[in-house]
Design an enzyme around this catalytic site. Structure first.
Site, PDB file in Angstrom:
ATOM      1  CG  ASP A   1      -3.296  -3.295  -2.058  1.00  0.00           C
ATOM      2  OD1 ASP A   1      -4.385  -3.480  -3.153  1.00  0.00           O
ATOM      3  OD2 ASP A   1      -3.154  -3.001  -0.762  1.00  0.00           O
TER       4      ASP A   1
ATOM      5  CB  SER B   1      -1.119   0.214   1.183  1.00  0.00           C
ATOM      6  OG  SER B   1      -0.020   0.096   2.368  1.00  0.00           O
TER       7      SER B   1
ATOM      8  N   GLY C   1      -9.833  -9.818   1.682  1.00  0.00           N
ATOM      9  CA  GLY C   1      -9.958 -11.498   2.349  1.00  0.00           C
ATOM     10  C   GLY C   1     -10.037 -11.875   3.592  1.00  0.00           C
TER      11      GLY C   1
ATOM     12  CD  GLU D   1     -11.025   0.197  -5.640  1.00  0.00           C
ATOM     13  OE1 GLU D   1     -10.326  -0.788  -5.906  1.00  0.00           O
ATOM     14  OE2 GLU D   1     -11.675   0.136  -5.002  1.00  0.00           O
TER      15      GLU D   1
ATOM     16  CG  ASN E   1      -3.299  -5.837   4.739  1.00  0.00           C
ATOM     17  OD1 ASN E   1      -1.821  -6.180   5.015  1.00  0.00           O
ATOM     18  ND2 ASN E   1      -2.384  -4.518   4.577  1.00  0.00           N
ATOM     19  CB  THR E   2      -7.073  -7.203   8.468  1.00  0.00           C
ATOM     20  OG1 THR E   2      -6.844  -6.021   7.192  1.00  0.00           O
ATOM     21  CG2 THR E   2      -6.819  -7.088   9.672  1.00  0.00           C
TER      22      THR E   2
ATOM     23  CG  HIS F   1      -9.496  -5.456  -3.099  1.00  0.00           C
ATOM     24  ND1 HIS F   1      -8.015  -4.822  -2.787  1.00  0.00           N
ATOM     25  CD2 HIS F   1      -9.321  -5.469  -4.386  1.00  0.00           C
ATOM     26  CE1 HIS F   1      -7.436  -3.927  -3.758  1.00  0.00           C
ATOM     27  NE2 HIS F   1      -7.478  -5.112  -5.135  1.00  0.00           N
TER      28      HIS F   1
HETATM   29  P1  13P Z   1      -7.973  -7.580   4.330  1.00  0.00           P
HETATM   30  O1  13P Z   1      -7.351  -6.534   4.983  1.00  0.00           O
HETATM   31  O2  13P Z   1      -9.337  -6.998   3.862  1.00  0.00           O
HETATM   32  O3  13P Z   1      -7.452  -8.821   3.588  1.00  0.00           O
HETATM   33  O4  13P Z   1      -8.201  -6.971   2.798  1.00  0.00           O
HETATM   34  C1  13P Z   1      -6.956  -6.641   1.824  1.00  0.00           C
HETATM   35  C2  13P Z   1      -6.512  -5.953   0.848  1.00  0.00           C
HETATM   36  O5  13P Z   1      -7.638  -6.814   0.184  1.00  0.00           O
HETATM   37  C3  13P Z   1      -5.872  -5.573   0.113  1.00  0.00           C
HETATM   38  O6  13P Z   1      -5.958  -4.150  -0.812  1.00  0.00           O
END
Ligand code: 13P
Length: 287
Positions: A84, A49, A209, A135, A231-232, A207
């Site tokens: 990202d 990001s 996920g 997007e 990511n999270t 996105h």
């Molecule tokens: P999460 O953080 O919900 O997994 O999303 C990641 C994402 O979509 C990165 O662009």
């Protein structure tokens, strides 16, 4: 091998599996993801990001680190280094810094402006050998300062953007960055189907996920999703493993305070999360 994400995602769409994009935050994150991809012989996309790029001192540092790590760890599976949710300016910076893929997130612009800027960036990215993700419709929630209301994509707008020659498309289908609220109604498969009907074989990107139930992930893949961003979830597992180490007092035993020891449980936890996702997405052995 640092490559554009186009070929790996075209193959994934044809083979009905998805390649994971795992966002990186530092050296440990990058190393854990690369080693897991190599071990499982899976293609992988490293997501950066704009906030994480800044944290790591800039996109040039990130590209240099990833390229050197691929070489020194003998990573032979296809790896894409991908911006990202890039801004227009961020895309140019990453092209210059040596990324192999970019996402231009023009979803907050009026559609005509999104089309105009995406068109320009597709031309430049392709001339430089990079793949480009666009997007339409926004991903709900917040990620590194990028806030979205979570509107579902308009299929006709998806077609207009896909026709510009983008390599893969993120279409909002009720997905959210970060943790899903308990009352989340789920992915809008009706919207995904309508988008797919408009864009044909274009690989679609899911996105947010983290926390999407397995059956929804599998259904999304069956309907054309070929890239899933996580990511999270890596952040949560890293934090939990680090907390466990400290709460057990291990940082106080011997040289447990050594950062190489202190960060090791978190790094191992990321590996386990990435493995679990690659297995679920079906990308294991597809390198
Ligand atoms: P999460 O953080 O919900 O997994 O999303 C990641 C994402 O979509 C990165 O662009």
């Amino acid at each position: 091998m640092l490559v554009s994400a186009k070929e790996m995602l075209d193959k994934a769409r044809e083979g009905k599996y998805a390649v994971g994009q795992f966002n990186i935050n530092n050296l440990e994150w990058t190393k854990s993801i690369l080693l897991t991809a190599q071990e499982l012989q899976s293609p992988v996309i490293l997501g950066v990001s704009e906030g994480a790029g800044k944290y790591m001192t800039g996109f040039k540092t990130v590209a240099a680190m990833v390229k050197a790590m691929i070489e020194e760890l003998n990573i032979t599976v296809p790896v894409a280094l991908h911006l990202d949710h890039g801004t227009y300016e961020g895309c140019y910076k990453c092209i210059k810094a040596g990324f192999s893929s970019i996402m231009f997130d023009g979803s907050h612009y009026p559609i005509d402006e999104n089309i105009e800027k995406t068109k320009e960036l597709v031309k430049i990215a392709h001339a430089m050998g990079l793949s480009l993700e666009a997007e339409v419709g926004s991903i709900g929630g917040e990620e590194d300062g990028v806030v979205g209301l979570g509107e579902c994509a308009d299929p006709a707008e998806c077609k207009a953007i896909a026709d510009l020659g983008v390599d893969f498309l993120a279409a909002g289908i009720g997905n959210i960055h970060g943790k899903y609220p308990a009352n989340w109604p789920g992915l809008r498969f009706d919207v995904l189907e309508a988008v797919k009907a408009q864009v044909g074989n274009m690989p679609l990107v899911l996105h947010g996920g983290t926390g999407i139930p397995e059956d929804m992930i599998k259904k999304a893949i069956s309907l054309g999703v070929a890239k899933i961003n996580v990511n999270t979830e890596c952040q949560l597992t890293f934090a939990a493993a680090t907390r466990e180490y400290i709460e057990a007092g291990k940082d106080q035993q011997g040289k447990g305070y050594d950062p190489r020891k202190l960060l090791a449980p978190g790094a191992e936890a990321i590996k386990a999360t990435v493995k679990e996702k690659m297995e679920l997405f079906g990308s294991v052995g597809k390198a």
